[in-house]
Write a protein that holds these residues in place. Structure first.
Motif, mmCIF file in Angstrom:
data_model
loop_
_atom_site.group_PDB
_atom_site.id
_atom_site.type_symbol
_atom_site.label_atom_id
_atom_site.label_comp_id
_atom_site.label_asym_id
_atom_site.label_seq_id
_atom_site.Cartn_x
_atom_site.Cartn_y
_atom_site.Cartn_z
ATOM 1 N N TYR A 378 -6.494 0.310 9.289
ATOM 2 C CA TYR A 378 -6.371 0.833 7.927
ATOM 3 C C TYR A 378 -6.685 -0.240 6.899
ATOM 4 O O TYR A 378 -7.454 -0.006 5.954
ATOM 5 C CB TYR A 378 -4.956 1.369 7.706
ATOM 6 C CG TYR A 378 -4.731 1.921 6.315
ATOM 7 C CD1 TYR A 378 -5.108 3.211 5.985
ATOM 8 C CD2 TYR A 378 -4.154 1.127 5.324
ATOM 9 C CE1 TYR A 378 -4.916 3.716 4.716
ATOM 10 C CE2 TYR A 378 -3.949 1.618 4.045
ATOM 11 C CZ TYR A 378 -4.341 2.915 3.747
ATOM 12 O OH TYR A 378 -4.150 3.398 2.472
ATOM 13 N N MET A 382 -9.984 -0.119 4.388
ATOM 14 C CA MET A 382 -9.674 0.028 2.957
ATOM 15 C C MET A 382 -10.237 -1.137 2.149
ATOM 16 O O MET A 382 -10.692 -0.956 1.013
ATOM 17 C CB MET A 382 -8.170 0.138 2.766
ATOM 18 C CG MET A 382 -7.591 1.460 3.213
ATOM 19 S SD MET A 382 -8.107 2.864 2.198
ATOM 20 C CE MET A 382 -6.902 2.762 0.863
ATOM 21 N N SER A 417 -10.137 5.752 7.013
ATOM 22 C CA SER A 417 -8.753 5.503 6.580
ATOM 23 C C SER A 417 -7.956 6.795 6.509
ATOM 24 O O SER A 417 -6.754 6.818 6.843
ATOM 25 C CB SER A 417 -8.764 4.810 5.207
ATOM 26 O OG SER A 417 -9.478 3.591 5.247
ATOM 27 N N ALA A 479 -4.149 -1.341 0.679
ATOM 28 C CA ALA A 479 -4.407 -2.090 1.910
ATOM 29 C C ALA A 479 -3.411 -3.230 2.080
ATOM 30 O O ALA A 479 -2.886 -3.461 3.184
ATOM 31 C CB ALA A 479 -5.834 -2.621 1.907
#
Length: 530
Positions: A378, A382, A417, A479
């Motif tokens: 993730y 991001m 994401s 993030a």
């Protein structure tokens, strides 16, 4: 040794479940991204035939402001030429495409209605998402899936018969209510009815079905020039889902979590028989029940878990980060996905190109979560999305194609994401509130979805640099916040708050149980192992 190999086998029921997940999500983008077909704005100009003024001419400039006015070309009695204009009251559109914009004349001084209608739909998704979570945890995953699936198709049909903007807005709200529930419930079923090592693949099947439907959406926008027939077709396709009444089983995990041991045992026996293990006995099934859920969880209700949630500060902080992530990802995704009108080239091809990034995100997601884990994947994607969003407006001043590439990179990574938070969300919270938290997250994220069309509308008439920078900063901060989240790769789904507190401990717990208990349950009923 033999039971261990069978425990790792991809059982028949797991394969069936993954196929059902795939088939159930194909039509989802036809609702969530319907505006690519229904809200398209063809080139237009004033319709002089419907104007009371006969001494005005139509300006055919490409400027939107100019196409909203009629210009006077008649000289006055003194020989002077008047420079007066009149605002158009009616418009004619180029081509034979019929959309909501052409039907209700949503251009010029009525153009603001277009983003408002999209926001109304997103508001419906927010309400429906919240209600879906309650319904799924209260009445079961299967009931919630069926209600929201067929409600979505029925709403699509009635929306196609709208005769004015008000009616269309009301039906659009209803359509949004049912639009997200079936996908969310199917994701939860996927996480609860397959092994730990299959969970990422189960969601891959859901997203792959969505991506395929996205590709088919490009074909549908080409085949249906009428927005009404498009919506009616997307509703009638629901008849193909009627067999799901018999094909979808209730989640044994939910049944066990709500104390319905007998019903759970029946489904577990059915799964064992489907896997070709008809010799499974009652004691083996009960042993599986003890492995999957602790006895004290049977008496816990959703209300009591919500009361414990306020005492578990770590879950509250985790929920805040999850809600923030959902809103930022949703806003960015829809700003890029629904901005089709502002891209150069054929609109049908643009939809297809967008679907290619969606398809690519499926494979990148699966590689990322299986090798990098949920949290690291993730954060990585991001950060890349943030760079693509902030770079697009600056690259546009240098070369238009470079800006398009940056935008597509941002869409690709933001789609990855999106996939990650769906899976990670379900692995962070206990069983009895898992779907409620997922629905709360997905439902509240529609606030970001409601903001997205406003950002698109603002960008059509102004500079996109400032909105892009603000979005990039929000993505970057989301993030960074994920540094506080635990990694849940290959962990047992938490059944209690204590298990949710330290999900990494569930890895060793699962491994120890596999070593300690080489029972027929693992060999015969392994398709539900967590």
């Amino acid at each position: 040794m033999e039971s261990k190999k069978q425990n790792q086998k991809f059982e028949r029921y797991e394969k069936r479940m993954c196929v059902l997940i795939f088939l159930s999500t194909i039509a989802n983008p036809w609702s969530g991204l319907q505006f690519l077909a229904t809200h398209c704005t063809p080139p237009f100009r004033c319709n002089i035939h419907n104007s009371d003024v006969t001494n005005y001419i139509v300006n055919i400039s490409s400027s939107t402001t100019d196409t909203c006015s009629l210009y006077n070309n008649v000289s006055s009695n003194l020989g002077n030429t008047s420079d007066q204009t009149e605002i158009c009251k009616s418009f004619e559109f180029k081509g034979d495409v019929q959309t909501v914009v052409t039907k209700f004349q949503l251009v010029c001084d009525r153009a603001w209605l277009k983003p408002m209608l999209t926001s109304i739909y997103m508001a419906g998704k927010m309400i429906g998402g919240l209600f879906c979570g309650y319904m799924s945890d209260r009445f079961g995953r299967r009931i919630a899936f069926l209600v929201f699936t067929f409600g979505q198709y029925a709403a699509s049909i009635i929306t196609g018969f709208s005769t004015n903007v008000t009616m269309y807005a009301v039906f659009l709200l209803i359509s949004g209510l049912f639009a997200v529930g079936n996908f969310e419930v199917m994701v939860v079923l996927g996480t609860e009815m397959v092994r730990i090592e299959r969970r990422s693949f189960a969601y891959f099947c859901a997203e792959f079905g969505f991506a395929l439907g996205y590709m088919l959406l490009a074909l549908l926008t080409y085949l249906f020039v009428s927005w009404r027939w498009f919506l009616v077709f997307c509703g009638l396709i629901g008849v193909l889902h009627i067999p799901f009444f018999w094909l979808i089983d209730e989640s044994p995990v939910w049944l066990l979590a709500t104390g319905q041991k007998d019903e759970a045992e029946k489904i577990l026996r059915k799964i064992a028989n489907y896997n070709g293990n008809k010799s499974s006995d009652k004691s083996a099934t009960l042993a599986l029940i003890e492995d999957k859920i602790s006895e004290d969880l049977h008496s816990e209700t959703i209300c009591s878990l919500q009361q414990h949630l306020w005492k578990a500060w770590f879950l509250i902080g985790r929920l805040v980060i999850v809600l923030l992530s959902w809103n930022i990802v949703t806003m960015t995704y829809y700003v890029i996905a629904l901005n089709n009108d502002n891209l150069s080239g054929d609109r049908h091809l643009n939809v297809f190109y967008g679907s290619l990034t969606e398809m690519g995100s499926c494979f990148i997601y699966y590689f990322g979560v299986t090798h990098l884990g949920r949290r690291n994947s993730y954060m990585t994607f991001m950060f890349i999305a943030s760079a693509g969003v902030v770079g697009a407006p600056f690259l546009a001043k240098w070369h238009g194609s470079a800006s398009v590439v940056a935008t597509m990179v941002a869409k690709l990574t933001i789609s990855v994401s999106y996939n990650i938070i769906y899976v990670h969300n379900g692995e962070l919270f206990p069983t009895n509130i898992r779907n409620s938290v997922l629905s709360l997250s997905s439902g509240s994220s529609r606030i970001g979805g409601m903001i997205a069309p406003v950002i698109i509308f603002a960008g059509e008439s102004g500079d996109t640099t400032v909105p892009s920078i603000c979005m990039a900063v929000a993505i970057f901060m989301s993030a960074l916040s994920y540094l506080l989240m635990p990694e849940t790769k290959n962990t047992k789904l938490p059944q209690t708050i204590e298990e949710a507190r330290s999900p990494n401990k569930n890895v060793s717990r699962v491994r120890n149980k596999k070593k300690e208990r080489e029972t027929p349950v693992n060999a015969k009923n392994g398709s539900l192992g967590h």
